[in-house]
Design a protein around this motif. Structure first.
Motif, PDB file in Angstrom:
ATOM      1  N   ASP A   5      -7.694  22.301   7.896  1.00 37.64           N
ATOM      2  CA  ASP A   5      -7.300  20.888   7.894  1.00 37.64           C
ATOM      3  C   ASP A   5      -5.825  20.815   7.493  1.00 37.64           C
ATOM      4  OD1 ASP A   5      -7.297  18.160   7.960  1.00 37.64           O
ATOM      5  OD2 ASP A   5      -8.316  17.888   6.041  1.00 37.64           O
ATOM      6  N   GLU A   6      -4.947  20.789   8.474  1.00 34.33           N
ATOM      7  CA  GLU A   6      -3.513  20.789   8.203  1.00 34.33           C
ATOM      8  C   GLU A   6      -3.065  19.407   7.729  1.00 34.33           C
ATOM      9  OE1 GLU A   6      -1.736  22.066  11.820  1.00 34.33           O
ATOM     10  OE2 GLU A   6      -2.148  24.196  11.450  1.00 34.33           O
ATOM     11  N   ALA A   7      -2.287  19.404   6.665  1.00 33.91           N
ATOM     12  CA  ALA A   7      -1.846  18.132   6.079  1.00 33.91           C
ATOM     13  C   ALA A   7      -0.385  18.240   5.678  1.00 33.91           C
ATOM     14  CB  ALA A   7      -2.692  17.787   4.854  1.00 33.91           C
ATOM     15  N   PRO A   8       0.434  17.264   6.010  1.00 35.77           N
ATOM     16  CA  PRO A   8       1.830  17.258   5.568  1.00 35.77           C
ATOM     17  C   PRO A   8       1.914  17.034   4.060  1.00 35.77           C
ATOM     18  CG  PRO A   8       1.299  15.192   6.633  1.00 35.77           C
ATOM     19  CD  PRO A   8       0.113  16.090   6.827  1.00 35.77           C
ATOM     20  N   VAL A   9       3.019  17.451   3.478  1.00 36.77           N
ATOM     21  CA  VAL A   9       3.214  17.287   2.043  1.00 36.77           C
ATOM     22  C   VAL A   9       3.230  15.802   1.699  1.00 36.77           C
ATOM     23  CG1 VAL A   9       4.738  17.797   0.100  1.00 36.77           C
ATOM     24  CG2 VAL A   9       4.502  19.438   1.986  1.00 36.77           C
ATOM     25  N   HIS A  10       2.537  15.431   0.607  1.00 34.43           N
ATOM     26  CA  HIS A  10       2.477  14.042   0.115  1.00 34.43           C
ATOM     27  C   HIS A  10       1.884  13.085   1.149  1.00 34.43           C
ATOM     28  CE1 HIS A  10       4.805  15.579  -3.167  1.00 34.43           C
ATOM     29  NE2 HIS A  10       5.868  15.780  -2.425  1.00 34.43           N
ATOM     30  N   GLY A  11       1.024  13.612   2.033  1.00 35.76           N
ATOM     31  CA  GLY A  11       0.335  12.734   2.971  1.00 35.76           C
ATOM     32  C   GLY A  11       1.189  12.194   4.085  1.00 35.76           C
ATOM     33  N   GLY A  12       2.405  12.668   4.244  1.00 34.85           N
ATOM     34  CA  GLY A  12       3.259  12.191   5.321  1.00 34.85           C
ATOM     35  C   GLY A  12       3.847  10.822   5.081  1.00 34.85           C
ATOM     36  N   GLY A  13       3.860  10.383   3.828  1.00 36.77           N
ATOM     37  CA  GLY A  13       4.405   9.064   3.528  1.00 36.77           C
ATOM     38  C   GLY A  13       3.414   7.971   3.856  1.00 36.77           C
ATOM     39  N   GLY A  14       3.866   6.726   3.745  1.00 39.77           N
ATOM     40  CA  GLY A  14       2.961   5.616   4.000  1.00 39.77           C
ATOM     41  C   GLY A  14       3.701   4.303   4.145  1.00 39.77           C
ATOM     42  N   VAL A  15       2.946   3.213   4.091  1.00 37.28           N
ATOM     43  CA  VAL A  15       3.463   1.866   4.318  1.00 37.28           C
ATOM     44  C   VAL A  15       2.980   0.958   3.194  1.00 37.28           C
ATOM     45  CG1 VAL A  15       3.375  -0.140   5.839  1.00 37.28           C
ATOM     46  CG2 VAL A  15       3.581   2.145   6.818  1.00 37.28           C
ATOM     47  N   MET A  16       3.907   0.179   2.622  1.00 37.62           N
ATOM     48  CA  MET A  16       3.564  -0.813   1.607  1.00 37.62           C
ATOM     49  C   MET A  16       3.485  -2.181   2.272  1.00 37.62           C
ATOM     50  SD  MET A  16       3.165  -1.582  -1.736  1.00 37.62           S
ATOM     51  CE  MET A  16       4.067  -0.416  -2.787  1.00 37.62           C
ATOM     52  N   VAL A  17       2.394  -2.920   1.969  1.00 38.38           N
ATOM     53  CA  VAL A  17       2.221  -4.250   2.545  1.00 38.38           C
ATOM     54  C   VAL A  17       1.834  -5.230   1.450  1.00 38.38           C
ATOM     55  CG1 VAL A  17       1.577  -3.418   4.840  1.00 38.38           C
ATOM     56  CG2 VAL A  17      -0.193  -3.766   3.111  1.00 38.38           C
ATOM     57  N   TRP A  18       2.088  -6.511   1.716  1.00 34.08           N
ATOM     58  CA  TRP A  18       1.679  -7.603   0.824  1.00 34.08           C
ATOM     59  C   TRP A  18       0.823  -8.571   1.612  1.00 34.08           C
ATOM     60  CZ3 TRP A  18       2.150 -12.863   1.278  1.00 34.08           C
ATOM     61  CH2 TRP A  18       1.875 -13.635   0.132  1.00 34.08           C
ATOM     62  N   GLY A  19      -0.198  -9.108   0.927  1.00 29.07           N
ATOM     63  CA  GLY A  19      -1.052 -10.086   1.578  1.00 29.07           C
ATOM     64  C   GLY A  19      -1.669 -11.021   0.555  1.00 29.07           C
ATOM     65  N   ALA A  20      -2.209 -12.123   1.034  1.00 31.06           N
ATOM     66  CA  ALA A  20      -2.878 -13.098   0.183  1.00 31.06           C
ATOM     67  C   ALA A  20      -4.081 -13.657   0.930  1.00 31.06           C
ATOM     68  CB  ALA A  20      -1.926 -14.232  -0.207  1.00 31.06           C
ATOM     69  N   ILE A  21      -5.160 -13.962   0.179  1.00 32.87           N
ATOM     70  CA  ILE A  21      -6.384 -14.459   0.797  1.00 32.87           C
ATOM     71  C   ILE A  21      -6.887 -15.673   0.040  1.00 32.87           C
ATOM     72  CG2 ILE A  21      -7.078 -12.225   1.715  1.00 32.87           C
ATOM     73  CD1 ILE A  21      -8.988 -11.954  -0.674  1.00 32.87           C
ATOM     74  N   ASN A  22      -7.643 -16.486   0.767  1.00 31.29           N
ATOM     75  CA  ASN A  22      -8.244 -17.699   0.232  1.00 31.29           C
ATOM     76  C   ASN A  22      -9.537 -17.944   0.998  1.00 31.29           C
ATOM     77  OD1 ASN A  22      -8.420 -20.946   0.605  1.00 31.29           O
ATOM     78  ND2 ASN A  22      -7.642 -20.432  -1.419  1.00 31.29           N
ATOM     79  N   THR A  23     -10.417 -18.770   0.468  1.00 30.18           N
ATOM     80  CA  THR A  23     -11.664 -19.038   1.176  1.00 30.18           C
ATOM     81  C   THR A  23     -11.422 -19.661   2.542  1.00 30.18           C
ATOM     82  OG1 THR A  23     -11.827 -21.166   0.034  1.00 30.18           O
ATOM     83  CG2 THR A  23     -13.007 -19.305  -0.941  1.00 30.18           C
ATOM     84  N   ALA A  24     -10.283 -20.320   2.709  1.00 32.30           N
ATOM     85  CA  ALA A  24     -10.002 -21.016   3.958  1.00 32.30           C
ATOM     86  C   ALA A  24      -9.094 -20.237   4.904  1.00 32.30           C
ATOM     87  CB  ALA A  24      -9.383 -22.382   3.679  1.00 32.30           C
ATOM     88  N   GLY A  25      -8.506 -19.133   4.472  1.00 32.82           N
ATOM     89  CA  GLY A  25      -7.599 -18.408   5.354  1.00 32.82           C
ATOM     90  C   GLY A  25      -6.967 -17.217   4.682  1.00 32.82           C
TER      91      GLY A  25
END
Length: 336
Positions: A179-199
């Protein structure tokens, strides 16, 4: 007789005496009905459910050994079986497996531990106070007005050690079994989100290190404020430094945003954490795995938009249960 532990035999006997059917007890313990029947016959004949004397290899441990092993592992749940072999007093010739067998008899099995935040005494006190303060909040009158927000980091490739490969002996290093894997998982993505009962909000890509200034200008002003136009809206955020900085608090005050006080080290109280897990699972289930950061971000945004609103509503409806759970746990870790 199928192997029921001593504790399970006593429980089964108590259920039999209470009038429960043998078939129901057998289903509960995942054994055959004849096993429960023989248990009852043995009790009526001997007045005990203990094993009868039998021929075979003598037991390698004494009652004192069994008690030592059980108490040692109850006092420190992270000890290994080999450490208990070395710590046993007196001369003995026990193996690691023997110690594991004695722990199994006591109902103790090695499992993956739950990973939770480090909680100090002050953290627990604050969590209990927060839970008590919101115990009477209902979904209809309170929680449906709250917008839960958070940032999350998604790795391009995640290797948690649970993936398995089917191979033959001596094929450990075969190219098709590695199972070949790059060092530190190959980097990633940071995201922001918000949720509510209506949307929900749009899923915002956060590039680089987030500061209070960037948090205000790139997240709160363009994305959070439009969601909080309703005068009853409440904004939830954790206690990360950009969230509690003077610049951020002043911005929220100037725009008359009602902020929900939040206890530190409490991701289990935020329902959006479960949504991040679901989002990650949806991306991992794709037939074509993201090949780079751009593909990962696109996949996250697409899956974020397809999550049913009913799932989000169910998560937020769990808030009363979360409050009760943290109070019952006296501020410690909860199942959430």
């Amino acid at each position: 007789m199928a192997r029921l532990s001593r504790e399970d035999r006593q429980i089964a006997l108590g259920r039999l005496k209470a009038g429960q059917s043998q078939s129901a007890i057998a289903r509960h313990f995942h054994v055959s009905q004849s096993t429960i029947s023989r248990l009852w016959v043995r009790f009526q004949a001997t007045g005990s459910v203990a094993d009868l004397p039998r021929a075979g290899r003598p037991r390698a441990t004494t009652a004192a050994h069994d008690r030592f092993i059980r108490l040692r592992h109850l006092r420190n749940r992270f000890l290994s079986a080999s450490s208990s072999v070395q710590a046993l007093p007196g001369p003995h010739r026990l193996s690691d497996q023997t110690v594991r067998n004695r722990l199994h008899e006591a109902g103790l099995r090695a499992r993956r531990p739950h990973r939770g935040a480090v909680l100090t005494r002050r953290h627990r006190q604050n969590r209990v106070q927060w839970g008590n303060h919101h115990l009477r909040w209902t979904v209809r009158n309170h929680w449906r007005h709250v917008w839960f927000s958070d940032e999350s980091y998604f790795l391009l490739q995640r290797h948690d050690g649970r993936r398995r490969v089917y191979r033959r002996v001596n094929e450990r290093y075969s190219p098709n079994c590695v199972d070949e894997a790059p060092v530190h998982g190959g980097g990633g993505v940071m995201v922001w989100g918000a949720i509510n009962t209506a949307g929900r909000s749009t899923l915002v890509h956060v590039q680089g290190r987030i500061t209070a200034q960037r948090y205000v200008e790139e997240i709160l002003r363009p994305h959070a404020l439009p969601l909080l136009a309703d005068q009853d809206a409440i904004f939830q955020q954790d206690n990360a430094r950009p969230h509690t900085a003077r610049l951020t608090t002043q911005f929220l005050t100037d725009h008359h945003v009602q902020v929900l006080p939040w206890p530190s080290m409490s991701p289990d109280m935020n329902p959006i954490e479960h949504l991040w897990d679901e989002l990650d699972r949806r991306v991992r289930r794709r037939e074509e795995a993201p090949a780079n950061h751009r593909d990962l971000l696109q996949a996250l945004q697409e899956e974020w938009d397809t999550i049913p609103q009913q799932d989000i509503r169910h998560l937020i409806q769990s808030m009363p249960r979360r409050c009760r759970a943290v109070v019952a746990a006296q501020g410690s870790h909860t199942p959430y």
